[in-house]
Structure formats: structure tokens, C-alpha cells
Design an enzyme around this catalytic site. Structure first.
Site, PDB file in Angstrom:
ATOM      1  N   HIS A  98      -2.073   2.807  -6.329  1.00  0.00           N
ATOM      2  CA  HIS A  98      -2.936   1.633  -6.174  1.00  0.00           C
ATOM      3  C   HIS A  98      -2.952   0.800  -7.453  1.00  0.00           C
ATOM      4  CE1 HIS A  98      -5.878  -0.713  -3.996  1.00  0.00           C
ATOM      5  NE2 HIS A  98      -6.668  -0.698  -5.054  1.00  0.00           N
ATOM      6  N   LYS A 109      -2.992  -2.967   7.444  1.00  0.00           N
ATOM      7  CA  LYS A 109      -4.281  -2.739   8.077  1.00  0.00           C
ATOM      8  C   LYS A 109      -4.554  -3.802   9.127  1.00  0.00           C
ATOM      9  CE  LYS A 109      -6.826  -0.259   4.475  1.00  0.00           C
ATOM     10  NZ  LYS A 109      -8.015  -0.270   3.601  1.00  0.00           N
ATOM     11  N   ARG A 150      -0.196  -1.581  -7.127  1.00  0.00           N
ATOM     12  CA  ARG A 150      -0.577  -2.648  -6.192  1.00  0.00           C
ATOM     13  C   ARG A 150      -1.408  -3.702  -6.900  1.00  0.00           C
ATOM     14  NH1 ARG A 150      -1.834  -4.019  -0.875  1.00  0.00           N
ATOM     15  NH2 ARG A 150      -4.027  -4.318  -0.358  1.00  0.00           N
ATOM     16  N   ARG A 201       0.842  -1.193   0.000  1.00  0.00           N
ATOM     17  CA  ARG A 201       0.000   0.000   0.000  1.00  0.00           C
ATOM     18  C   ARG A 201       0.880   1.246   0.000  1.00  0.00           C
ATOM     19  NH1 ARG A 201      -2.489  -3.458   3.702  1.00  0.00           N
ATOM     20  NH2 ARG A 201      -4.621  -4.057   3.135  1.00  0.00           N
TER      21      ARG A 201
END
Length: 353
Positions: A259, A187, A262, A161
Site C-alpha cells: 500500500h 472495487k 500505491r 491495489r
């Protein structure tokens, strides 16, 4: 008893609720801090008062609604960002409500402001030639070019991330082979070690002596040795994507963000035959609960047309009634989720499970 001020409520919210009681991550605290800062500045300008003199009555539902419109119309934030800001405000008012019972109506009106529903666009990814063009864009004869190349390569290979990339320190990187990896806490405070390929390990091994003093220096610093901001990385990716489009025109049609890199990593792993559950948990750090709300279990053979959505690892998810997202059933499609996904992509009706 003296009524709590907005300043005292905010201090209690950040020091007691978020830090001590919830033990929120630094990323969560930072996001909530930015939201409250924007709200206070907006309300101060609207009331011609200093932020420290604002009262709860001046942060009522009408002001919060005007603030959300300000995010939409003047800051041009996405619906996802708007909803994240509203979630932070809701969290603050849930904390404040028991402490200001005589302002319960004001707090309740704010808490009643709903999240905005929105379509979730499929995140694009880069093909092999597009990835090569992007990685070739930085001028590695310069310090900035070597840093940018190392950052882009690490992002494309590991799928970290954005917050994890800018938070990487030199001690988080193991460059000895075998066993080269980057160690992150994502997270939900989930710790994971993401393996590095020989190419990425070699590039980082050459780059780290230039990055700064170990062990706590950032892996991808500014020229002053500080951590890069999220905005700086986003601008960096956009700049090199625009440069790469000159040699690979197909990139120009894609909105390339951190992103996107990712998602590119996840798709590359899936195309290499890595199981999606391994990609989700061990590489990109997505923990999926098979029985979480929104995932259908025991649908008793309901047939119908479905809409498609692609998950973070490229797996196909099913959307029915425009809201709920379901995983495809493997029954009748060779026993594998990938076979089910192939059938769906060809327009075959699917039975929910």
C-alpha cells in the site's frame, strides 16, 4: 421442519446470498471465506467438536467475542482487520436470522457487537531517491530478481491495489506504444485502464515472455507458474525495502508495504500536477462521493481548529471532533483545493463549507 445446520447456513450464505443475490466480487467471497474458516476452527478447538458438528448456539456472542480477542492477542491482527472479520460475521448472521427464528436472540446478540473505533494513521510514501533504491534492490541477473523488479516498478508507477497486482494476467497488459496500459477491475467492479510509462512498458515487454504461457497466465507468477499470494508479495516488498535501506537509510524509518507503493504512485502524480480527482478515479480507482455521509456540506461558516488527514492521493482532508472527515473549502484560498491545503499545512484556521 428441520432446523438449518451451521453447514447448510454457510452453504446458503456463500452460494445464494453472496454469489447469486449480491454478486459479490471474488475478493469479497475470499475474505468472507477466510473469516468463517478461522471462526469455525477456533470454535471447534474451543468446544472439542468437528467444525461440521457445530451449532448456532455454540457460535453465540460470547464465542464471537472470544474469537475477536483471539485475533487481537494471538494472531496480532490490526483493528482494521478485526473490524473486517466482524463485518463478515455480521453479514452471515443477517442472512441466517430469518432462517433460524428460534435463535433470534443469539443472532441479535452477535449483530449487536460493535465495530472498534481506531485512529487512522497517515500512510507513508517513498521519495524519489527511496523509490530508486527500492527498484535497484532486486538482482536482475536472476529470474526472481527480474520478476520482483517488474512487480515493484509496476506497483510504483500504476498504484494498483495488492489484489489487482496478483490478479493481473498477461492478457490484461498492453505493452504496445502508444497506448501501453494495464486493465483491471477494482472495487465496486470498476474497470479502468492505467497508462504505463515507456520505462514500465519496456520492462514488462522484456519480462512477459518469462512469466508463463499467455493469455491467462499471471503476470507475476511463482516459479511453478501459479499466482503469488498476498503474503508472498508483502514479504517480497519488505525484503527489498530492507535491502534498499543499506544504500538509502531513510527507508529504514518507514514501514514499507504494497500500500505504501500505491500511495507513492499517487503522490508522484500529484507532484507532477495531475488533478486529484483524476488520480482518484482513473489511476488508483477511488470513487469519492461529495455528498456521502461524513462529508460536510453547508456548515454556515463554522470556524475552529482542525486535525489533518491525508487522502489516498495526498489531498488534505479535515477532521473535526475526532470523527467526521471533511474536505477543505477552496473559498478564500485562491479558488483551488491545493491552495486550501497549503494554507492548512501552515496552521491557518479554515472555514468549513
Amino acid at each position: 421442519m428441520t432446523e438449518p445446520t451451521v453447514a447448510s447456513l454457510l452453504q446458503g450464505f456463500f452460494t445464494e446470498r453472496l454469489t447469486r443475490h449480491l454478486q459479490a466480487s471474488p475478493q469479497t467471497v475470499s475474505a468472507y471465506r477466510d473469516t468463517m474458516k478461522l471462526l469455525l476452527l477456533f470454535a471447534a478447538q474451543k468446544t472439542n467438536k468437528a467444525p461440521s458438528r457445530l451449532t448456532i448456539d455454540e457460535l453465540d456472542a460470547r464465542t464471537i467475542g472470544a474469537f475477536l480477542d483471539h485475533l487481537d492477542n494471538e494472531r496480532h491482527n490490526s483493528t482494521a482487520t478485526r473490524n473486517a472479520r466482524l463485518a463478515a460475521i455480521h453479514s452471515f448472521y443477517r442472512y441466517a436470522l430469518p432462517l433460524i427464528p428460534d435463535r433470534a436472540h443469539t443472532a441479535s446478540q452477535v449483530l449487536a457487537i460493535p465495530q472498534r473505533r481506531h485512529d487512522r494513521a497517515i500512510v507513508s510514501y517513498l521519495t524519489g531517491p527511496e523509490t530508486d533504491a527500492l527498484l535497484a534492490s532486486p538482482d536482475r541477473a536472476t529470474w526472481y530478481g527480474r520478476r520482483d523488479h517488474a512487480l515493484l516498478l509496476t506497483a510504483v508507477q500504476t498504484g494498483l491495489r495488492l489484489s489487482e497486482m496478483i490478479g493481473l494476467t498477461i492478457q490484461d497488459v498492453t505493452i504496445t506504444t502508444p497506448g501501453a496500459a494495464v486493465h483491471t477491475t477494482g472495487k465496486g467492479r470498476r474497470e479502468r485502464a492505467t497508462p504505463l510509462t515507456k520505462q514500465t512498458a519496456a520492462v514488462l515487454r522484456a519480462w512477459l515472455p518469462e512469466a508463463g504461457p499467455p493469455p491467462i497466465g499471471p503476470v507475476f507468477p511463482t516459479r511453478r507458474g501459479t499466482r503469488m499470494s498476498a503474503d508472498a508479495v508483502q514479504r517480497l516488498v519488505a525484503k527489498h525495502a530492507a535491502a534498499a535501506a543499506l544504500s538509502c537509510p531513510s527507508i529504514a524509518s518507514k514501514h514499507v508495504t504494497p500500500h505504501t507503493l500505491r500511495h507513492t504512485a499517487a503522490m508522484a502524480l500529484m507532484n507532477a500536477g495531475v488533478d486529484t480527482s483524476v488520480i482518484d478515479t482513473e489511476y488508483v480507482g477511488e470513487v469519492r462521493d461529495e455528498h456521502a455521509p461524513g462529508i460536510a456540506v453547508g456548515r454556515d461558516g463554522i470556524w475552529g481548529k482542525v486535525a489533518l488527514r491525508v487522502g489516498v492521493a495526498g489531498e488534505v482532508l479535515l477532521q473535526r471532533d475526532g470523527q467526521r472527515v471533511h474536505r477543505p473549502s477552496a473559498a478564500g484560498f485562491g479558488g483551488s483545493r491545493r491552495s486550501a491545503a497549503s494554507a492548512i499545512s501552515c496552521g491557518v484556521a479554515l472555514r468549513y463549507q
